[in-house]
Design a protein around this motif. Structure first.
Motif, PDB file in Angstrom:
ATOM      1  N   GLY A 213       2.449  11.258   7.556  1.00  0.00           N
ATOM      2  CA  GLY A 213       2.189  10.420   8.564  1.00  0.00           C
ATOM      3  C   GLY A 213       1.371   9.270   8.452  1.00  0.00           C
ATOM      4  N   SER A 214       1.396   8.752   7.180  1.00  0.00           N
ATOM      5  CA  SER A 214       0.560   7.559   6.980  1.00  0.00           C
ATOM      6  C   SER A 214       1.759   6.035   7.035  1.00  0.00           C
ATOM      7  CB  SER A 214       0.199   7.447   5.436  1.00  0.00           C
ATOM      8  OG  SER A 214      -0.175   6.165   4.918  1.00  0.00           O
ATOM      9  N   SER A 215       0.841   5.014   7.566  1.00  0.00           N
ATOM     10  CA  SER A 215       1.772   3.879   7.639  1.00  0.00           C
ATOM     11  C   SER A 215       1.284   2.735   6.582  1.00  0.00           C
ATOM     12  CB  SER A 215       1.715   3.041   9.213  1.00  0.00           C
ATOM     13  OG  SER A 215       0.321   3.014   9.080  1.00  0.00           O
ATOM     14  N   ALA A 216       0.700   3.346   5.637  1.00  0.00           N
ATOM     15  CA  ALA A 216      -0.027   2.410   4.446  1.00  0.00           C
ATOM     16  C   ALA A 216       1.044   1.679   3.944  1.00  0.00           C
ATOM     17  CB  ALA A 216      -0.884   3.266   3.498  1.00  0.00           C
ATOM     18  N   TRP A 217       0.730   0.382   3.213  1.00  0.00           N
ATOM     19  CA  TRP A 217       1.976  -0.569   2.798  1.00  0.00           C
ATOM     20  C   TRP A 217       1.713   0.011   1.097  1.00  0.00           C
ATOM     21  CZ3 TRP A 217       3.014  -6.117   4.212  1.00  0.00           C
ATOM     22  CH2 TRP A 217       3.588  -6.309   5.370  1.00  0.00           C
ATOM     23  N   LEU A 218       2.898   0.217   0.629  1.00  0.00           N
ATOM     24  CA  LEU A 218       3.137   0.657  -0.906  1.00  0.00           C
ATOM     25  C   LEU A 218       2.974  -0.382  -1.754  1.00  0.00           C
ATOM     26  CD1 LEU A 218       5.526   3.557  -0.495  1.00  0.00           C
ATOM     27  CD2 LEU A 218       3.307   3.775  -0.312  1.00  0.00           C
ATOM     28  N   ILE A 219       2.071  -0.388  -2.766  1.00  0.00           N
ATOM     29  CA  ILE A 219       1.804  -1.306  -3.870  1.00  0.00           C
ATOM     30  C   ILE A 219       2.286  -0.709  -5.109  1.00  0.00           C
ATOM     31  CG2 ILE A 219       0.181  -2.653  -5.080  1.00  0.00           C
ATOM     32  CD1 ILE A 219       0.182  -3.634  -2.536  1.00  0.00           C
ATOM     33  N   ALA A 220       3.313  -1.125  -5.826  1.00  0.00           N
ATOM     34  CA  ALA A 220       3.872  -0.708  -7.225  1.00  0.00           C
ATOM     35  C   ALA A 220       2.984  -1.661  -8.156  1.00  0.00           C
ATOM     36  CB  ALA A 220       5.263  -1.164  -7.473  1.00  0.00           C
ATOM     37  N   LYS A 221       2.201  -0.542  -8.892  1.00  0.00           N
ATOM     38  CA  LYS A 221       1.564  -1.034 -10.075  1.00  0.00           C
ATOM     39  C   LYS A 221       2.439  -1.353 -11.336  1.00  0.00           C
ATOM     40  CE  LYS A 221      -2.564   1.005 -10.701  1.00  0.00           C
ATOM     41  NZ  LYS A 221      -3.413   2.009 -10.863  1.00  0.00           N
ATOM     42  N   ILE A 222       2.703  -2.580 -11.569  1.00  0.00           N
ATOM     43  CA  ILE A 222       3.518  -2.869 -12.846  1.00  0.00           C
ATOM     44  C   ILE A 222       2.833  -2.462 -14.130  1.00  0.00           C
ATOM     45  CG2 ILE A 222       4.830  -4.729 -13.788  1.00  0.00           C
ATOM     46  CD1 ILE A 222       5.725  -3.823 -10.733  1.00  0.00           C
ATOM     47  N   GLU A 223       2.922  -1.481 -14.793  1.00  0.00           N
ATOM     48  CA  GLU A 223       1.991  -1.386 -15.875  1.00  0.00           C
ATOM     49  C   GLU A 223       2.746  -0.512 -16.912  1.00  0.00           C
ATOM     50  OE1 GLU A 223      -1.279   1.230 -14.650  1.00  0.00           O
ATOM     51  OE2 GLU A 223      -0.221   2.319 -13.218  1.00  0.00           O
ATOM     52  N   ARG A 224       4.212  -0.518 -16.655  1.00  0.00           N
ATOM     53  CA  ARG A 224       5.257   0.080 -17.943  1.00  0.00           C
ATOM     54  C   ARG A 224       5.948  -0.947 -18.386  1.00  0.00           C
ATOM     55  NH1 ARG A 224       7.242   6.310 -17.443  1.00  0.00           N
ATOM     56  NH2 ARG A 224       5.915   6.883 -15.664  1.00  0.00           N
ATOM     57  N   ALA A 225       6.328  -0.836 -19.555  1.00  0.00           N
ATOM     58  CA  ALA A 225       7.157  -1.773 -20.307  1.00  0.00           C
ATOM     59  C   ALA A 225       8.499  -1.910 -19.638  1.00  0.00           C
ATOM     60  CB  ALA A 225       7.220  -1.518 -21.804  1.00  0.00           C
ATOM     61  N   GLU A 226       9.195  -0.759 -19.216  1.00  0.00           N
ATOM     62  CA  GLU A 226      10.243  -0.659 -18.738  1.00  0.00           C
ATOM     63  C   GLU A 226      10.473  -1.580 -17.195  1.00  0.00           C
ATOM     64  OE1 GLU A 226       8.382   1.969 -19.886  1.00  0.00           O
ATOM     65  OE2 GLU A 226       9.445   3.669 -19.111  1.00  0.00           O
ATOM     66  N   ALA A 227       9.291  -1.720 -16.826  1.00  0.00           N
ATOM     67  CA  ALA A 227       9.341  -2.420 -15.439  1.00  0.00           C
ATOM     68  C   ALA A 227       9.562  -3.756 -15.494  1.00  0.00           C
ATOM     69  CB  ALA A 227       8.093  -1.941 -14.620  1.00  0.00           C
ATOM     70  N   VAL A 228       8.977  -4.394 -16.775  1.00  0.00           N
ATOM     71  CA  VAL A 228       9.245  -5.665 -16.812  1.00  0.00           C
ATOM     72  C   VAL A 228      10.386  -5.995 -18.048  1.00  0.00           C
ATOM     73  CG1 VAL A 228       6.867  -6.168 -16.192  1.00  0.00           C
ATOM     74  CG2 VAL A 228       7.294  -5.678 -18.507  1.00  0.00           C
ATOM     75  N   ALA A 229      11.036  -4.805 -18.334  1.00  0.00           N
ATOM     76  CA  ALA A 229      12.039  -5.299 -19.418  1.00  0.00           C
ATOM     77  C   ALA A 229      13.105  -6.314 -18.961  1.00  0.00           C
ATOM     78  CB  ALA A 229      12.895  -4.086 -19.807  1.00  0.00           C
ATOM     79  N   ASP A 230      13.437  -6.542 -17.807  1.00  0.00           N
ATOM     80  CA  ASP A 230      14.399  -7.487 -17.422  1.00  0.00           C
ATOM     81  C   ASP A 230      14.370  -7.960 -16.067  1.00  0.00           C
ATOM     82  OD1 ASP A 230      16.185  -5.670 -15.954  1.00  0.00           O
ATOM     83  OD2 ASP A 230      16.892  -5.093 -17.867  1.00  0.00           O
ATOM     84  N   ASP A 231      14.872  -8.832 -15.605  1.00  0.00           N
ATOM     85  CA  ASP A 231      14.570  -9.378 -13.996  1.00  0.00           C
ATOM     86  C   ASP A 231      15.077  -8.332 -13.056  1.00  0.00           C
ATOM     87  OD1 ASP A 231      13.680 -11.571 -15.352  1.00  0.00           O
ATOM     88  OD2 ASP A 231      15.182 -13.043 -14.316  1.00  0.00           O
ATOM     89  N   GLU A 232      16.213  -7.600 -13.547  1.00  0.00           N
ATOM     90  CA  GLU A 232      16.731  -6.718 -12.686  1.00  0.00           C
ATOM     91  C   GLU A 232      15.898  -5.575 -12.400  1.00  0.00           C
ATOM     92  OE1 GLU A 232      20.754  -4.160 -12.638  1.00  0.00           O
ATOM     93  OE2 GLU A 232      20.722  -6.072 -13.922  1.00  0.00           O
ATOM     94  N   ALA A 233      15.127  -5.188 -13.500  1.00  0.00           N
ATOM     95  CA  ALA A 233      14.386  -4.099 -13.530  1.00  0.00           C
ATOM     96  C   ALA A 233      13.057  -4.489 -12.574  1.00  0.00           C
ATOM     97  CB  ALA A 233      13.751  -3.382 -14.727  1.00  0.00           C
ATOM     98  N   LEU A 234      12.633  -5.614 -12.963  1.00  0.00           N
ATOM     99  CA  LEU A 234      11.198  -6.059 -12.051  1.00  0.00           C
ATOM    100  C   LEU A 234      11.737  -6.274 -10.600  1.00  0.00           C
ATOM    101  CD1 LEU A 234       8.414  -6.764 -12.082  1.00  0.00           C
ATOM    102  CD2 LEU A 234       9.264  -9.193 -12.633  1.00  0.00           C
ATOM    103  N   ASP A 235      12.836  -6.797 -10.205  1.00  0.00           N
ATOM    104  CA  ASP A 235      13.109  -7.044  -8.847  1.00  0.00           C
ATOM    105  C   ASP A 235      13.267  -5.858  -8.213  1.00  0.00           C
ATOM    106  OD1 ASP A 235      12.747  -9.785  -9.344  1.00  0.00           O
ATOM    107  OD2 ASP A 235      14.671 -10.243  -9.547  1.00  0.00           O
ATOM    108  N   GLY A 236      14.077  -4.755  -8.864  1.00  0.00           N
ATOM    109  CA  GLY A 236      14.375  -3.531  -8.009  1.00  0.00           C
ATOM    110  C   GLY A 236      13.135  -2.951  -7.658  1.00  0.00           C
ATOM    111  N   LEU A 237      12.105  -2.938  -8.422  1.00  0.00           N
ATOM    112  CA  LEU A 237      10.935  -2.365  -8.247  1.00  0.00           C
ATOM    113  C   LEU A 237      10.116  -3.147  -7.168  1.00  0.00           C
ATOM    114  CD1 LEU A 237       9.250  -0.031  -9.074  1.00  0.00           C
ATOM    115  CD2 LEU A 237       8.448  -1.265 -11.092  1.00  0.00           C
TER     116      LEU A 237
END
Ligand code: G6P
Ligand code: MG
Length: 483
Positions: A213-237
């Motif tokens: 029941g929360s309306s908080a906006w969600l922030i993804a912390k970018i802190e894994r190597a996989e998350a920045v491995a390529d543009d597709e992974a980063l943009d998807g996140l």
């Protein structure tokens, strides 16, 4: 009201829990208070959140609250004598079966059995944010046998990362799930998810948030190597989130500090392109934990994040546990304002050559194009339900302040994170339609933000309710009779 556009997020902790210190922090420019769920009991967070809201309201200030989930940080268990000292060349083992409170000079327990499965011979493990480094020589069913490459002290519950990332722990733990409920109960404005691997992790967080029941906006912390491995992974996140945090502590450990600056610039750029907010975090004013003045290198780090056009810069231990929480906010505020004077902070590429996806986006960007090219424009008023229209506006570089006019507490708090956006409580639905423009401009006149003869841009939709409806931009001259 302040002329600073870049927002300041500060972590609350033992150094920043008294009403006196919190009041000084808010007056010094705190925009978003971060509650770190890795430390502290629920009641401490409740008390701090209530204090922030009470003090901010007393001063007519709008401060958002961000809850930061602990996430699956993999940690070693405890030592019999709290800490050991490792030297280069020492042999050391991580064991799934070793007693949790009886680590020795040779072996320590780990709480995450899959570490053994996830690691193979030759991998490098980084302990305590990389202060101690080991190489895996051998992996048995329940132990990793390692050689110490960089020695140093190792104490209870320190974190483990693998160089290059790739540990499979799911992003949301049982504790995180309980903390999502706590965030809902506390009406938090933002919720940061630690170590998300991909969009699916954020979608799960969103579902749990909705169920709570929360309306908080969600922030993804970018802190894994996989998350920045390529543009597709980063943009998807990024697309699966409402905003992102450049979480430089763990990210730097996984990808190495040399790559970090380039990746920071890329994350900020991609977040803004995708119409999301972005926070730059970790060690920004680290020396201010003990010193009332930042180093030149720290000043330069904060200023460069501002020039990259981050929405917000963040304080961690500086404000949570340091000796100078108020001074740290003052220093950040000063450095932000200075960097915002640089031409790169003001000039925009205007998304030239790009297509717009929506009518409200088109209106918002048309407003920014006009604001940046018509020197008489002193302010932009955006009537907004959710904060979306001013969010789009604030993706464009500008020196013209954007004012989110909204009747809702949630929206007034949320926009505290957006670069260049301030809020004015305002309910257009309570006014006759032909009085709205005049009343809105009068709010800015009353606050001395504009004077007679200035130009103001106002955006709105056809109805005064509902998000996504912005389709009108007006250019109004202060002092004229406005309808
Ligand atoms: C307010 C205004 C509407 C406008 C809407 C946009 O409700 O009164 O005229 O259409 O905000 O909200 P949004 O959440 O899309 O920025
Ligand atoms: Mg982290």
């Amino acid at each position: 009201m302040t002329s600073r556009r870049t927002k300041i997020v500060a972590t609350l902790g033992p150094a920043s829990s008294s009403p006196e210190v919190l009041e000084k922090m808010i007056l010094a420019g705190l925009d978003v208070a971060r509650l770190n769920f890795s430390h502290g009991a629920p009641d401490e967070h409740r008390t701090r959140a209530q204090l922030v809201r009470d003090i901010a309201a007393r001063h007519g200030r709008f401060v958002a609250l961000l809850g930061d989930l602990q996430g699956p940080k993999i940690r070693i268990a405890k030592f019999t004598n709290k800490r050991i000292e490792l030297a280069e060349g020492d042999s050391f083992r991580f064991s799934v079966t070793h007693p949790r409170d009886a680590g020795t000079q040779e072996v320590v327990g780990i709480d995450y059995p899959d570490l053994v499965k996830d690691c193979s011979v030759g991998d490098e493990l980084l302990l305590d944010d990389g202060r101690v480094v080991m190489r895996v020589d051998n992996a048995t069913a329940d132990e990793l046998h390692c050689t110490v490459l960089i020695g140093g002290p190792l104490s209870d519950n320190k974190g483990i990362n693998r160089r290059g990332g790739g540990l499979t722990a799911p992003a949301l733990t049982a504790k995180d799930k309980a903390d999502i409920k706590l965030a809902a109960e506390m009406n938090l404005d933002y919720l940061a998810v630690s170590f998300p691997r991909d969009a699916a992790d954020m979608e799960l967080a969103r579902r749990l948030r909705d169920e709570a029941g929360s309306s908080a906006w969600l922030i993804a912390k970018i802190e894994r190597a996989e998350a920045v491995a390529d543009d597709e992974a980063l943009d998807g996140l990024i697309r699966a989130s409402d905003g992102v945090m450049v979480a430089r502590g763990d990210l730097g450990v996984e990808i190495g500090d040399a790559e970090l600056v380039g990746i920071q610039k890329k994350i900020i750029l991609h977040a803004r392109r995708n119409n999301k907010v972005v926070i730059t975090a970790t060690q920004m004013m680290e020396s201010m934990i003990q010193s009332p003045m930042p180093t030149r290198a720290e000043v330069s780090d904060v200023a460069n994040a501002v020039l990259d056009y981050t929405d917000a810069v963040m304080l961690s231990a500086e404000s949570a546990a340091g000796e100078y929480p108020v001074e740290a906010i003052k220093a950040m505020a000063r450095v932000c304002v200075g960097a915002e004077k640089h031409p790169t902070s003001i000039k925009s590429g205007h998304r030239l050559g790009q297509h717009f996806a929506r009518s409200d986006e088109s209106t918002a960007l048309a407003a920014m194009y006009t604001a940046n090219h018509f020197p008489g424009v002193k302010a932009i008023i955006s009537l907004t339900e959710s904060g979306y229209t001013p969010l789009i506006m604030s993706r464009i570089r500008s020196s013209v302040p954007i004012f989110a006019f909204s009747p809702y507490r949630e929206t007034q708090a949320r926009v505290a994170m957006f670069r260049g956006v301030q809020t004015v409580p305002f309910d257009p639905a309570s006014l006759p339609a032909d009085k709205v423009s005049q009343a809105a401009v009068d709010e800015l006149l009353k606050r001395d933000i504009v004077s007679i003869g200035d130009w103001v841009i106002l955006t709105k939709g056809d109805s005064y309710h509902g998000t996504g409806g912005t389709n009108t931009m007006k250019i109004l001259r202060v002092g004229d009779s406005l309808i």
